[in-house]
Design a protein around this motif. Sequence first.
Motif, PDB file in Angstrom:
ATOM      1  N   PHE A 104      -6.213  -1.447  14.191  1.00  0.00           N
ATOM      2  CA  PHE A 104      -4.740  -1.393  14.842  1.00  0.00           C
ATOM      3  C   PHE A 104      -4.882   0.131  16.171  1.00  0.00           C
ATOM      4  O   PHE A 104      -4.251  -0.587  17.727  1.00  0.00           O
ATOM      5  N   ASP A 105      -5.449   0.621  15.885  1.00  0.00           N
ATOM      6  CA  ASP A 105      -5.915   1.879  16.418  1.00  0.00           C
ATOM      7  C   ASP A 105      -7.170   1.004  17.961  1.00  0.00           C
ATOM      8  O   ASP A 105      -6.614   1.419  18.981  1.00  0.00           O
ATOM      9  N   ALA A 106      -7.857   0.740  17.406  1.00  0.00           N
ATOM     10  CA  ALA A 106      -8.572  -0.459  19.137  1.00  0.00           C
ATOM     11  C   ALA A 106      -7.330  -1.312  19.341  1.00  0.00           C
ATOM     12  O   ALA A 106      -8.127  -1.732  20.777  1.00  0.00           O
ATOM     13  N   SER A 107      -5.914  -1.416  19.064  1.00  0.00           N
ATOM     14  CA  SER A 107      -5.492  -2.427  20.401  1.00  0.00           C
ATOM     15  C   SER A 107      -5.095  -2.069  21.475  1.00  0.00           C
ATOM     16  O   SER A 107      -4.098  -1.251  21.308  1.00  0.00           O
ATOM     17  N   PRO A 108      -5.444  -3.140  22.483  1.00  0.00           N
ATOM     18  CA  PRO A 108      -4.581  -1.644  23.556  1.00  0.00           C
ATOM     19  C   PRO A 108      -3.642  -2.754  23.514  1.00  0.00           C
ATOM     20  O   PRO A 108      -2.211  -2.136  24.341  1.00  0.00           O
ATOM     21  N   MET A 109      -2.486  -3.502  22.163  1.00  0.00           N
ATOM     22  CA  MET A 109      -1.248  -3.769  23.342  1.00  0.00           C
ATOM     23  C   MET A 109      -0.489  -2.759  21.699  1.00  0.00           C
ATOM     24  O   MET A 109       0.763  -3.314  21.702  1.00  0.00           O
ATOM     25  N   LEU A 110      -0.894  -1.783  20.865  1.00  0.00           N
ATOM     26  CA  LEU A 110      -0.424  -1.083  20.319  1.00  0.00           C
ATOM     27  C   LEU A 110      -0.590   0.344  20.673  1.00  0.00           C
ATOM     28  O   LEU A 110      -2.095   0.631  20.765  1.00  0.00           O
ATOM     29  N   ALA A 111       0.335   0.994  20.259  1.00  0.00           N
ATOM     30  CA  ALA A 111       0.117   2.443  20.265  1.00  0.00           C
ATOM     31  C   ALA A 111       0.294   3.427  18.595  1.00  0.00           C
ATOM     32  O   ALA A 111       1.660   2.985  17.858  1.00  0.00           O
ATOM     33  N   ARG A 112      -0.464   4.388  17.856  1.00  0.00           N
ATOM     34  CA  ARG A 112      -0.417   4.228  16.516  1.00  0.00           C
ATOM     35  C   ARG A 112       1.387   6.079  16.644  1.00  0.00           C
ATOM     36  O   ARG A 112       1.038   6.556  17.668  1.00  0.00           O
ATOM     37  N   ASP A 113       1.864   5.568  16.260  1.00  0.00           N
ATOM     38  CA  ASP A 113       3.697   5.446  15.993  1.00  0.00           C
ATOM     39  C   ASP A 113       3.636   7.189  15.467  1.00  0.00           C
ATOM     40  O   ASP A 113       3.895   8.508  15.227  1.00  0.00           O
ATOM     41  N   TRP A 114       2.796   6.810  13.966  1.00  0.00           N
ATOM     42  CA  TRP A 114       3.255   8.590  12.626  1.00  0.00           C
ATOM     43  C   TRP A 114       2.567   8.038  12.035  1.00  0.00           C
ATOM     44  O   TRP A 114       1.948   6.886  11.478  1.00  0.00           O
ATOM     45  N   SER A 115       1.958   8.841  11.421  1.00  0.00           N
ATOM     46  CA  SER A 115       1.193   8.838  10.298  1.00  0.00           C
ATOM     47  C   SER A 115       1.417   9.747   9.578  1.00  0.00           C
ATOM     48  O   SER A 115       1.648  10.857  10.009  1.00  0.00           O
ATOM     49  N   GLY A 116       1.106   9.606   8.045  1.00  0.00           N
ATOM     50  CA  GLY A 116       1.514  10.738   6.782  1.00  0.00           C
ATOM     51  C   GLY A 116       1.042  10.320   5.272  1.00  0.00           C
ATOM     52  O   GLY A 116       0.909   8.885   5.141  1.00  0.00           O
ATOM     53  N   CYS A 117       1.550  11.061   5.013  1.00  0.00           N
ATOM     54  CA  CYS A 117       0.689  10.876   3.136  1.00  0.00           C
ATOM     55  C   CYS A 117       2.263  11.099   2.970  1.00  0.00           C
ATOM     56  O   CYS A 117       2.923  12.429   3.175  1.00  0.00           O
ATOM     57  N   VAL A 118       2.746  10.135   2.692  1.00  0.00           N
ATOM     58  CA  VAL A 118       4.454   9.982   1.435  1.00  0.00           C
ATOM     59  C   VAL A 118       4.630  10.723   0.063  1.00  0.00           C
ATOM     60  O   VAL A 118       3.626   9.680  -0.573  1.00  0.00           O
ATOM     61  N   PRO A 119       4.773  11.374   0.151  1.00  0.00           N
ATOM     62  CA  PRO A 119       4.830  11.932  -1.806  1.00  0.00           C
ATOM     63  C   PRO A 119       5.382  10.521  -2.387  1.00  0.00           C
ATOM     64  O   PRO A 119       6.736  10.295  -2.232  1.00  0.00           O
ATOM     65  N   TYR A 120       4.723   9.838  -3.864  1.00  0.00           N
ATOM     66  CA  TYR A 120       6.478   9.394  -4.321  1.00  0.00           C
ATOM     67  C   TYR A 120       7.617   9.494  -4.703  1.00  0.00           C
ATOM     68  O   TYR A 120       7.587  11.540  -5.247  1.00  0.00           O
ATOM     69  N   ASP A 121       8.922   9.285  -4.554  1.00  0.00           N
ATOM     70  CA  ASP A 121       9.594  10.205  -6.167  1.00  0.00           C
ATOM     71  C   ASP A 121       9.458  10.005  -7.357  1.00  0.00           C
ATOM     72  O   ASP A 121       8.145   9.868  -7.896  1.00  0.00           O
ATOM     73  N   PRO A 122       9.902  10.922  -7.882  1.00  0.00           N
ATOM     74  CA  PRO A 122       9.188  11.164  -8.720  1.00  0.00           C
ATOM     75  C   PRO A 122       9.013  10.427 -10.161  1.00  0.00           C
ATOM     76  O   PRO A 122       8.616  10.477 -11.252  1.00  0.00           O
ATOM     77  N   ALA A 123      10.714   9.555 -10.394  1.00  0.00           N
ATOM     78  CA  ALA A 123      10.380   8.820 -11.180  1.00  0.00           C
ATOM     79  C   ALA A 123       9.781   7.317 -10.649  1.00  0.00           C
ATOM     80  O   ALA A 123       9.492   6.899 -11.452  1.00  0.00           O
ATOM     81  N   GLU A 124       8.850   7.825  -9.914  1.00  0.00           N
ATOM     82  CA  GLU A 124       7.432   6.763  -9.900  1.00  0.00           C
ATOM     83  C   GLU A 124       6.614   7.075 -10.136  1.00  0.00           C
ATOM     84  O   GLU A 124       5.041   6.390  -9.949  1.00  0.00           O
ATOM     85  N   ILE A 125       6.419   8.302 -10.138  1.00  0.00           N
ATOM     86  CA  ILE A 125       5.120   8.741 -10.188  1.00  0.00           C
ATOM     87  C   ILE A 125       5.121   8.194 -11.800  1.00  0.00           C
ATOM     88  O   ILE A 125       5.728   8.241 -12.598  1.00  0.00           O
ATOM     89  N   GLY A 126       3.682   7.680 -11.986  1.00  0.00           N
ATOM     90  CA  GLY A 126       2.870   7.620 -13.415  1.00  0.00           C
ATOM     91  C   GLY A 126       2.402   6.148 -13.772  1.00  0.00           C
ATOM     92  O   GLY A 126       1.823   5.723 -14.498  1.00  0.00           O
ATOM     93  N   TYR A 127       3.256   5.099 -13.012  1.00  0.00           N
ATOM     94  CA  TYR A 127       2.854   3.934 -12.410  1.00  0.00           C
ATOM     95  C   TYR A 127       1.447   3.448 -12.123  1.00  0.00           C
ATOM     96  O   TYR A 127       0.370   2.273 -12.200  1.00  0.00           O
TER      97      TYR A 127
END
Length: 150
Positions: A104-127
């Motif tokens: 996707f980064d190499a596509s001339p038709m797309l631009a990276r808009d955002w990247s990050g590491c999103v924490p899970y909701d505490p209720a989702e941890i453990g799955y």
Amino acid sequence: MMVATEFPFDAVLGYDLAAPLVGIANRNARIVARAHPERTPMQAFSADALELEFAHRKLVIFLFNPFGSSVMSMLLDSLERALADGSIETLRVVYIYPVCAHLFDASPMLARDWSGCVPYDPAEIGYGTEERQDVVTWKSVAKPEHALSS
């Protein structure tokens, strides 16, 4: 798909080759529709992502690392053709666990808009083993000059 129903999309559609998973998704869609009739309806279909025709003018694609590089490259080619011919006016790609982000980064038709590491909701941890998830988004950019003249 359920999270997407919280936003004002015209439609929330899901595609998977596995018919049993599509059945589960559609049962979940009915539950969400009963509990939240104000939300955008969602529906899942059994289909090959490489055979889809992108006829939505404004499209958001959500990917949870569904394919290896060769299939992802073919999907990206299809999206780029739809952008070039105007079938898709604007495109956003949301990619969780972005193993093929380089495509996707190499596509001339797309631009990276955002990247990050999103924490899970505490209720989702453990799955699973992780407590957070890598996410990258791209948005469509103006068509390259060679696409405008063809």
